[in-house]
Write an enzyme that holds these catalytic residues in place. Structure first.
Site, PDB file in Angstrom:
ATOM      1  N   HIS A  84       0.856  -1.187   0.000  1.00 44.89           N
ATOM      2  CA  HIS A  84       0.000   0.000   0.000  1.00 44.89           C
ATOM      3  C   HIS A  84       0.890   1.234   0.000  1.00 44.89           C
ATOM      4  CE1 HIS A  84      -3.312   2.709   0.861  1.00 44.89           C
ATOM      5  NE2 HIS A  84      -2.506   3.312   1.725  1.00 44.89           N
ATOM      6  N   ASP A 163     -15.063   2.100   7.873  1.00 48.90           N
ATOM      7  CA  ASP A 163     -14.096   3.087   7.379  1.00 48.90           C
ATOM      8  C   ASP A 163     -14.738   3.987   6.339  1.00 48.90           C
ATOM      9  OD1 ASP A 163     -11.451   4.301   7.054  1.00 48.90           O
ATOM     10  OD2 ASP A 163     -11.680   3.531   5.028  1.00 48.90           O
ATOM     11  N   ARG A 170     -14.808  12.285   8.294  1.00 51.32           N
ATOM     12  CA  ARG A 170     -13.552  12.990   8.617  1.00 51.32           C
ATOM     13  C   ARG A 170     -13.233  14.029   7.555  1.00 51.32           C
ATOM     14  NH1 ARG A 170      -9.702   8.413   8.418  1.00 51.32           N
ATOM     15  NH2 ARG A 170      -8.113   9.989   8.770  1.00 51.32           N
ATOM     16  N   SER A 185      -7.641   3.613   9.431  1.00 53.57           N
ATOM     17  CA  SER A 185      -8.403   3.643   8.184  1.00 53.57           C
ATOM     18  C   SER A 185      -7.699   2.795   7.115  1.00 53.57           C
ATOM     19  CB  SER A 185      -8.529   5.105   7.733  1.00 53.57           C
ATOM     20  OG  SER A 185      -8.916   5.198   6.396  1.00 53.57           O
ATOM     21  N   LYS A 189      -8.758  -1.541   5.924  1.00 56.83           N
ATOM     22  CA  LYS A 189      -9.068  -1.968   4.551  1.00 56.83           C
ATOM     23  C   LYS A 189      -8.072  -3.026   4.081  1.00 56.83           C
ATOM     24  CE  LYS A 189      -9.136   2.390   3.458  1.00 56.83           C
ATOM     25  NZ  LYS A 189      -9.390   3.789   3.226  1.00 56.83           N
TER      26      LYS A 189
HETATM   27  N1  URA Z   1      -6.049   7.136   3.145  1.00 61.08           N
HETATM   28  C1  URA Z   1      -6.965   6.384   3.787  1.00 61.08           C
HETATM   29  O1  URA Z   1      -7.383   5.338   3.287  1.00 61.08           O
HETATM   30  N2  URA Z   1      -7.399   6.795   4.990  1.00 61.08           N
HETATM   31  C2  URA Z   1      -6.970   7.929   5.578  1.00 61.08           C
HETATM   32  O2  URA Z   1      -7.401   8.246   6.657  1.00 61.08           O
HETATM   33  C3  URA Z   1      -6.027   8.711   4.897  1.00 61.08           C
HETATM   34  C4  URA Z   1      -5.565   8.279   3.668  1.00 61.08           C
END
Ligand code: URA
Length: 426
Positions: A84, A163, A170, A185, A189
């Site tokens: 990621h 999320d 957010r 977050s 995922k």
């Molecule tokens: N990318 C995400 O998936 N979540 C965040 O909070 C910030 C960047």
């Protein structure tokens, strides 16, 4: 057990650790719509100010994962490992890395997103390939992973739904910028996608989501800790993002450059970052192979072609190009000292390569081609940047973004490492 959400907000406001039961209840109740957005916003703001204890954050992340499905990849015969990136300009690494690591013997299940703001999204790039499909069923994903070893696709709505709701909230309440919330977050995922191991590419510098190295390091070690706590072998590389990666920023332009790297050419910085991440992924996956060999002997390119075809794409189809190209020339003789990643990202976005709202379309051909990188000699009047767009009316705004993007001087800048540091579980 049920709680009064106002007690939970007050507890965090006053700096207390939330209990496991409070965390579980809040995430479940908010996902189910039983907690109002204004109350969730108040709690998020209290977390921004007060932070979370490591075990409290691990529980919060586990509750986010438990809000939806966790993919079962146990049927895939190879070890699974994903990457990621926190996002950068010209960051096309996934396109090369996924088939490369698969060609070395691991399986890469990459659930990816679309771009928002000045950094591009992997799905937007791949969607410029004729016929390629981002949305797969879980069964299709597992089948392609077994057959090809690499799949890049969009996440289904059932992974970490907490999320999706929290991130949207957010975004509109000034509560994105908190290490605990960003780490939970991203990791909820990635862990829900079912991978055995995960390498994080945490970008540092002007074009990065978190430009500051201390914040980036803290984010990296927090995410590594969360992954390990969930049984996912996790490590992170901190990598430089002051300058765009490679010589292109924009969707089809980056696909073209990725194929050049897979074919054994391409820019040195893209190759270096790709190989560093590939080595890290293969080590975590327990696969003993040299990715430089798989890149040089054509196996990675062959896997790319099969990966694209498995998702309906034609790897031989010509890529779309923009209708209009404007050249920016170097204003002086000398050495290019600085090419600012954020400015290039914003300019590419204004040319049509990115979107301002998630429902906006993106242009396949728009973006920027760079003719020089820091350290290269440039000549006054010679092409420095190409601006590609379908809509010439966008050129002025892109030029404005580039006003302070470039420094040309007499001497080359000091070389700085692309891979700044490695963060592993302690
Ligand atoms: N990318 C995400 O998936 N979540 C965040 O909070 C910030 C960047």
């Amino acid at each position: 057990m049920t709680f009064d959400v106002v007690d939970i907000i007050r507890a965090k406001r006053d700096g207390h650790r939330l209990t496991d039961a409070q965390v579980d209840w809040f995430i479940e109740a908010y996902t189910a719509g039983a907690v109002a957005d204004e109350q969730a916003s108040a709690l998020l703001m209290a977390i921004v100010w007060r932070g979370m204890e490591p075990d409290e954050l691990a529980r919060w992340t586990a509750a986010m994962i438990a809000s939806g499905d966790r993919l079962d990849l146990s049927g895939v015969a190879r070890p699974t490992v994903d990457k990621h990136s926190t996002g950068g300009v010209g960051d096309k690494i996934s396109l090369i890395l996924c088939p490369l690591v698969a060609a070395c013997g691991a399986a890469v299940p990459q659930l990816s997103g679309r771009g928002l703001g000045h950094t591009g999204g992997t799905l937007d790039k791949l969607e410029t390939i004729s016929g390629w499909r981002a949305l797969l069923t879980n069964d299709e994903m597992v089948r392609i992973l077994g057959e090809v070893g690499a799949v890049i696709c969009g996440a289904s709505g059932d992974l970490a739904p907490a999320d999706r709701k929290l991130y949207a909230l957010r975004d509109v309440t000034g509560t994105v910028e908190a290490i605990a919330l960003i780490a939970s977050s991203i990791m909820s995922k990635k862990i829900a996608e079912g991978t055995d191991a995960l390498v994080l590419d945490v970008k540092v510098g002007s074009g990065a989501f978190l430009p500051d190295i201390h914040m980036a390091r803290e984010l990296a070690s927090t995410m590594v800790g969360l992954g390990e706590a969930q049984g996912v072998r996790t490590s992170a590389l901190l990598t430089a993002m002051d300058t765009p990666l490679g010589l292109t920023a924009g969707n089809a332009l980056e696909v073209r450059e990725s194929v050049e790297v897979l074919a054994g050419g391409g820019p040195a910085d893209v190759i270096e970052i790709t190989l560093a991440l590939a080595r890290e992924m293969l080590e975590l996956a327990g696969v003993d192979a040299d990715p430089a060999v798989a890149l040089a002997d054509g196996r990675a390119l062959d896997t790319w072609r099969r990966m694209i075809a498995a998702q309906g794409g034609d790897p031989d189809a010509p890529l779309p190009t923009a209708d209009h190209v404007e050249i920016i020339t170097a204003p002086a003789d000398g050495v290019l000292q600085r090419l600012d990643a954020r400015a290039i990202g914003i300019a590419a976005w204004r040319l049509g390569a990115g979107r301002a709202r998630k429902e906006d379309p993106v242009s396949a051909g728009a973006g920027i081609v760079m003719h020089a990188k820091p350290g290269d000699a440039v000549q006054a009047g010679a092409p420095l940047l190409e601006l590609h767009t379908d809509d010439p009316a966008r050129i002025d705004a892109a030029r404005q973004a580039l006003d302070d993007a470039i420094t040309i001087g007499a001497v080359a800048p000091d070389p700085s490492p692309l891979v700044i540091d490695r963060v592993r579980a302690s």
